[in-house]
Design an enzyme around this catalytic site. Structure first.
Site, mmCIF file in Angstrom:
data_model
loop_
_atom_site.group_PDB
_atom_site.id
_atom_site.type_symbol
_atom_site.label_atom_id
_atom_site.label_comp_id
_atom_site.label_asym_id
_atom_site.label_seq_id
_atom_site.Cartn_x
_atom_site.Cartn_y
_atom_site.Cartn_z
ATOM 1 N N SER A 41 0.856 -1.194 0.000
ATOM 2 C CA SER A 41 0.000 0.000 0.000
ATOM 3 C C SER A 41 0.890 1.242 0.000
ATOM 4 C CB SER A 41 -0.885 0.003 1.253
ATOM 5 O OG SER A 41 -0.057 0.211 2.395
ATOM 6 N N ASP A 82 -0.919 -1.698 -4.078
ATOM 7 C CA ASP A 82 -2.267 -1.861 -3.521
ATOM 8 C C ASP A 82 -2.905 -0.477 -3.364
ATOM 9 O OD1 ASP A 82 -4.404 -3.252 -2.377
ATOM 10 O OD2 ASP A 82 -3.559 -3.157 -0.350
ATOM 11 N N GLU A 100 -10.955 -0.631 -9.253
ATOM 12 C CA GLU A 100 -11.934 -0.858 -8.172
ATOM 13 C C GLU A 100 -13.233 -0.111 -8.444
ATOM 14 O OE1 GLU A 100 -10.592 -0.668 -4.053
ATOM 15 O OE2 GLU A 100 -12.520 0.188 -3.445
ATOM 16 N N ASN A 102 -7.187 -10.451 -0.969
ATOM 17 C CA ASN A 102 -6.197 -9.640 -0.241
ATOM 18 C C ASN A 102 -6.295 -9.865 1.266
ATOM 19 O OD1 ASN A 102 -5.920 -8.569 -2.782
ATOM 20 N ND2 ASN A 102 -6.278 -6.445 -2.179
ATOM 21 N N ASN A 138 -4.302 -8.715 4.910
ATOM 22 C CA ASN A 138 -3.283 -7.959 5.644
ATOM 23 C C ASN A 138 -3.541 -8.057 7.151
ATOM 24 O OD1 ASN A 138 -1.146 -6.227 6.188
ATOM 25 N ND2 ASN A 138 -2.363 -4.375 5.912
HETATM 26 P P1 13P Z 1 -7.799 -6.984 5.367
HETATM 27 O O1 13P Z 1 -7.664 -5.715 6.152
HETATM 28 O O2 13P Z 1 -9.150 -7.610 5.544
HETATM 29 O O3 13P Z 1 -6.715 -7.932 5.625
HETATM 30 O O4 13P Z 1 -7.746 -6.585 3.807
HETATM 31 C C1 13P Z 1 -6.549 -6.215 3.191
HETATM 32 C C2 13P Z 1 -6.790 -5.619 1.862
HETATM 33 O O5 13P Z 1 -7.841 -5.765 1.264
HETATM 34 C C3 13P Z 1 -5.695 -4.841 1.248
HETATM 35 O O6 13P Z 1 -6.070 -4.244 0.043
#
Ligand code: 13P
Length: 284
Positions: free
Chosen positions: A50, A82, A134, A230, A232
């Site tokens: 990100s 991201d 998106e 995804n 994180n």
């Molecule tokens: P989470 O916060 O659910 O892990 O999602 C991460 C995400 O979508 C990064 O783009």
């Protein structure tokens, strides 16, 4: 190996009924944990970065670490921006060596989303770089909103068709009710929307906010065309939980390797569970 093709891997997932995990990188330990587990599971893997993480780690350091990881790896590795917020950030990432891009112009009105996304696609495709776009609003936790409000945040199938066709994206992240971060309750995914969008667009679909979604829903989303998921937050939670446990139990520890090492192992177990759930193991 050099970085792998984003589009080819997602299309393989779509054809064979599995999803590739995008695991976000926050520091060296995350990167090592993700790559080691992908190797052990023989899974292709997407390293997601990100803008915030890039600011934290520095773009050159990030790209250099990922490039080294990919070169040493025997499974396909992708370095993916991201939620890129602008054409400028996209160009910086391409220059640094990122292998695929997400441009997130979803908070703009549709025409602007299409125009901004197309600008990125046109530049990236000249360079052989694939692009994810998106549509709709994938927010933070949104448990308190009404059904009508929730509906307004979801991606609309007619708009999805326009974004895919007019901007020429290689993958689409449609908002279907998932959110980034920790959920307060159990998330409710709009599978009907997902199916409609899959049928109308035919492109690989991406599920953001993959942490905290029940396994059954993940499997259903994959069966309805999701080929990238995804994650994180769950890795962050595993990492921090382990560090907290070690520091709480030992007031004398001061060598960071003594808690970052076990925390890296904790991420590996979370990544392993996800890879197996997504069905990307033994696909490399
Ligand atoms: P989470 O916060 O659910 O892990 O999602 C991460 C995400 O979508 C990064 O783009």
């Amino acid at each position: 190996m050099a970085f792998a093709s984003f589009k080819e891997i997602l299309i393989d997932g779509l054809k064979n009924g599995y999803a590739v995990g995008q695991f976000n990188v926050n520091n060296l330990e995350f990167l090592q944990a993700i790559i080691e587990t992908a190797e052990e599971e023989r899974s292709p893997v997407i390293l997601g970065v990100s803008e915030g993480a890039m600011k934290y780690m520095n773009i050159e350091y990030t790209a250099a670490m990922a490039k080294t990881a990919a070169e040493k790896a025997t499974v396909p590795v992708i370095l993916h921006l991201d939620h890129g917020s602008s054409f400028e950030v996209v160009l910086k990432c391409i220059r640094a060596g990122f292998s695929s891009i997400m441009i997130d112009a979803s908070h703009y009105p549709l025409e602007e989303n299409i125009a901004k996304t197309k600008q990125v696609v046109d530049a990236c495709h000249v360079l052989g770089i694939d692009v994810e776009g998106e549509l709709g609003r994938i927010g933070g936790t949104e448990d308190d909103i009404s059904v009508d409000e929730r509906d307004a945040t979801l991606a609309r199938p007619d708009e999805a068709v326009r974004l895919v066709k007019e901007a020429g994206i290689d993958a689409l992240a449609p908002a279907i009710g998932s959110a980034h971060g920790l959920y307060k309750g159990v998330p409710v995914l709009a599978f009907d929307r997902l199916q409609e969008i899959r049928d109308l667009t035919g492109v690989p679909l991406v599920l953001h906010g993959g942490s905290g979604i029940p396994d059954e829903d993940i499997r259903k989303a994959i069966s309805l065309g999701v080929s990238k998921i995804n994650v994180n937050t769950e890795n962050q939670v595993s990492f921090t939980k382990k560090i907290r446990e070690i520091l709480n139990n030992d007031q004398k520890v001061y060598d960071p390797r003594k808690y970052l090492g076990p925390a890296r192992e904790a991420i590996k177990e979370t990544v392993r569970e996800k890879i197996r759930l997504f069905g990307s193991n033994n696909r490399a």
